[in-house]
Scaffold this active site. Structure first.
Site, PDB file in Angstrom:
ATOM      1  N   GLU A 156       0.922  -1.321  -0.195  1.00 53.97           N
ATOM      2  CA  GLU A 156      -0.038   0.054  -0.077  1.00 53.97           C
ATOM      3  C   GLU A 156       0.960   1.303  -0.048  1.00 53.97           C
ATOM      4  OE1 GLU A 156      -2.598  -0.456   3.335  1.00 53.97           O
ATOM      5  OE2 GLU A 156      -3.740  -1.981   2.577  1.00 53.97           O
ATOM      6  N   LYS A 212     -15.371  -2.047   3.402  1.00 51.40           N
ATOM      7  CA  LYS A 212     -14.903  -2.177   2.058  1.00 51.40           C
ATOM      8  C   LYS A 212     -15.955  -3.156   1.279  1.00 51.40           C
ATOM      9  CE  LYS A 212     -10.442  -3.527   4.267  1.00 51.40           C
ATOM     10  NZ  LYS A 212      -9.422  -4.561   4.733  1.00 51.40           N
ATOM     11  N   ARG A 224      -8.497  -1.575  -0.806  1.00 49.99           N
ATOM     12  CA  ARG A 224      -7.505  -3.056  -0.378  1.00 49.99           C
ATOM     13  C   ARG A 224      -6.099  -3.067  -1.015  1.00 49.99           C
ATOM     14  NH1 ARG A 224     -11.403  -6.966   0.676  1.00 49.99           N
ATOM     15  NH2 ARG A 224      -9.609  -7.650   2.011  1.00 49.99           N
ATOM     16  N   SER A 225      -5.383  -3.756  -0.398  1.00 48.26           N
ATOM     17  CA  SER A 225      -4.097  -3.704  -0.665  1.00 48.26           C
ATOM     18  C   SER A 225      -3.827  -3.965  -2.469  1.00 48.26           C
ATOM     19  CB  SER A 225      -2.982  -4.797   0.008  1.00 48.26           C
ATOM     20  OG  SER A 225      -3.671  -6.241  -0.055  1.00 48.26           O
TER      21      SER A 225
END
Length: 433
Positions: free
Chosen positions: A214, A346, A375-376
């Site tokens: 990230e 999410k 999200r990553s």
């Protein structure tokens, strides 16, 4: 009534280079919405699976087989689109189509409908049930409802987001809690991220500037020294923790939890905690580093342990992610037990957009503050910036650097420069958490 006139899907790649699905929805032959599904590295056991057996290809086949059913649907009603999606896959967790297809299809349809209506996406979503019913119970005016969330960014990564030698804790985060404009908040986060690199290079002259998934720096430090380095970067810039800026931690404790032994195993740092020790470990870090944000400080089924931390720190966003997995029913359970006062939203954890809006409404009913999150494995789209505003999220967790992260922050800046009265008032919300 607007109607979907074209549906198309394709395989694309996310920020980790992993394949995912992207969907285009066209309304009235003119207005096209597009969405690509993200994916996470740290995944809760109750989270919706991204794809069915067969992966992206299987989801694309489902989309193509049902294109006729989707065409003609009204994208201007998120609930109606949810019904169409559920006719295709009625089972909990979207096992037939996968949560990624539900995500991409529902958000592409919403973007298409917003364009058709001539509205920014956040306004379109804010007028949808169940958000509209949640906001109607409040006396807040539209200008008060649509406020910017505080940008929350990963400045130092470990755990599932980085390699060996990095901290066990998954993320050390920065939030410009003293800012009163979104422009200043983004700039401050960037300054801290940049300063932290210099701090890390002094601690380890061999640090090459490596980053996690990230965009947070990924140094070879233990948890304690990593937090000290983050605090030092803030101090070097003249900031006082808990005033101009605040730190946060995503413990991602489920990745340390060994259920067979009922212990948290910190392999990289070389220690173990029983459940009571884990509560004390997290509480000590919250106190010493004046954390404003503590995510998943215990494992994903430890509702009572989480409640103990929340009771100790009523002014900290004690946040559930793996604990609540954007599931309205689980959030209601957490609220009844006092397990958290904040929760991650999410969309792809829940699957479709309507599922996520139901979660947001459940949060509003129970006084749970929302943190809309990336999200990553991300795309370069910026829908979640609008979702964060529409849902009244207190924070928007989207990283600090990296094209797929900056895309979300830049969208906040575009919204801020609008000369429409209500959008202009959005910056007034930065002073409140």
């Amino acid at each position: 009534m607007p109607a979907i006139t074209a549906v198309r899907g394709r395989l694309v790649y996310n920020s980790r280079g992993s394949p995912t699905i992207e969907v285009d929805i066209t309304t009235d032959d003119r207005h096209t919405g597009r969405a690509a599904a993200p994916s996470g590295a740290s995944v809760g056991i109750h989270e919706t699976a991204s794809f069915p057996e067969g992966g992206v290809a299987a989801s694309l086949q489902i989309l193509n087989d049902n294109a006729g059913r989707i065409s003609g649907a009204d994208p201007g009603d998120v609930g109606a689109m949810h019904k169409v999606i559920r006719e295709i896959d009625p089972e909990p967790g979207y096992p037939k189509m996968g949560g990624s297809l539900a995500f991409a299809l529902s958000i592409a349809a919403a973007e298409s409908a917003a364009k058709s209506a001539g509205k920014p996406l956040y306004r379109f979503l804010g007028e949808q049930a169940p958000l509209a019913s949640a906001s109607s119970a409040s006396s807040a005016s539209p200008a008060e409802r649509y406020r910017f969330p505080f940008p929350l960014g990963n400045i130092l990564g470990g755990g599932a987001h980085a390699g060996p030698g990095t901290p066990d804790m998954q993320e050390i985060l920065i939030c410009a809690t003293g800012s009163d404009t979104v422009q200043d908040a983004i700039r401050t986060n960037l300054e801290v991220h940049s300063e932290l690199r210099g701090v890390l290079q002094k601690l380890d002259p061999g640090f090459s500037g490596g980053k996690g998934d990230e965009g947070g720096w990924a140094p070879k430090l233990d948890n304690e020294r990593a937090l000290q380095a983050a605090a030092k970067a803030c101090e070097n810039l003249g900031f006082t923790l808990g005033r101009e800026v605040s730190l946060g931690v995503d413990f991602a404790s489920s990745t340390q939890w060994d259920a067979s032994r009922s212990r948290y195993v910190y392999d990289r740092a070389g220690f173990e905690n029983d459940p009571g020790e884990q509560i004390e470990f997290a509480s000590d870090l919250i106190s010493r580093f004046k954390l404003i944000y503590a995510e998943d400080a215990v494992h994903e089924e430890a509702f009572e342990d989480m409640a103990q931390i929340r009771a100790r720190f009523p002014d900290v966003l004690v946040t559930g992610d793996d604990l609540t997995v954007t599931n309205a029913a689980i959030l209601e359970k957490a609220a009844r037990g006092g397990s958290c006062n904040a929760a991650i939203l999410k969309v792809n954890q829940a699957g479709g957009l309507y599922d996520a809006l139901e979660f947001a409404a459940a949060g509003a009913r129970n006084g749970i503050r929302l943190v809309t999150s990336h999200r990553s494995g991300e795309s370069t789209e910026s829908h979640i910036s609008h979702i964060g505003i529409a849902t009244g999220s207190k924070m928007l967790k989207v990283g600090v650097v990296g094209g797929e992260r900056v895309a979300k922050l830049n969208e906040l800046l575009r919204i801020a420069e609008s000369q429409d009265g209500t959008e202009h008032d959005l910056i007034q919300g930065m002073a409140e958490l």
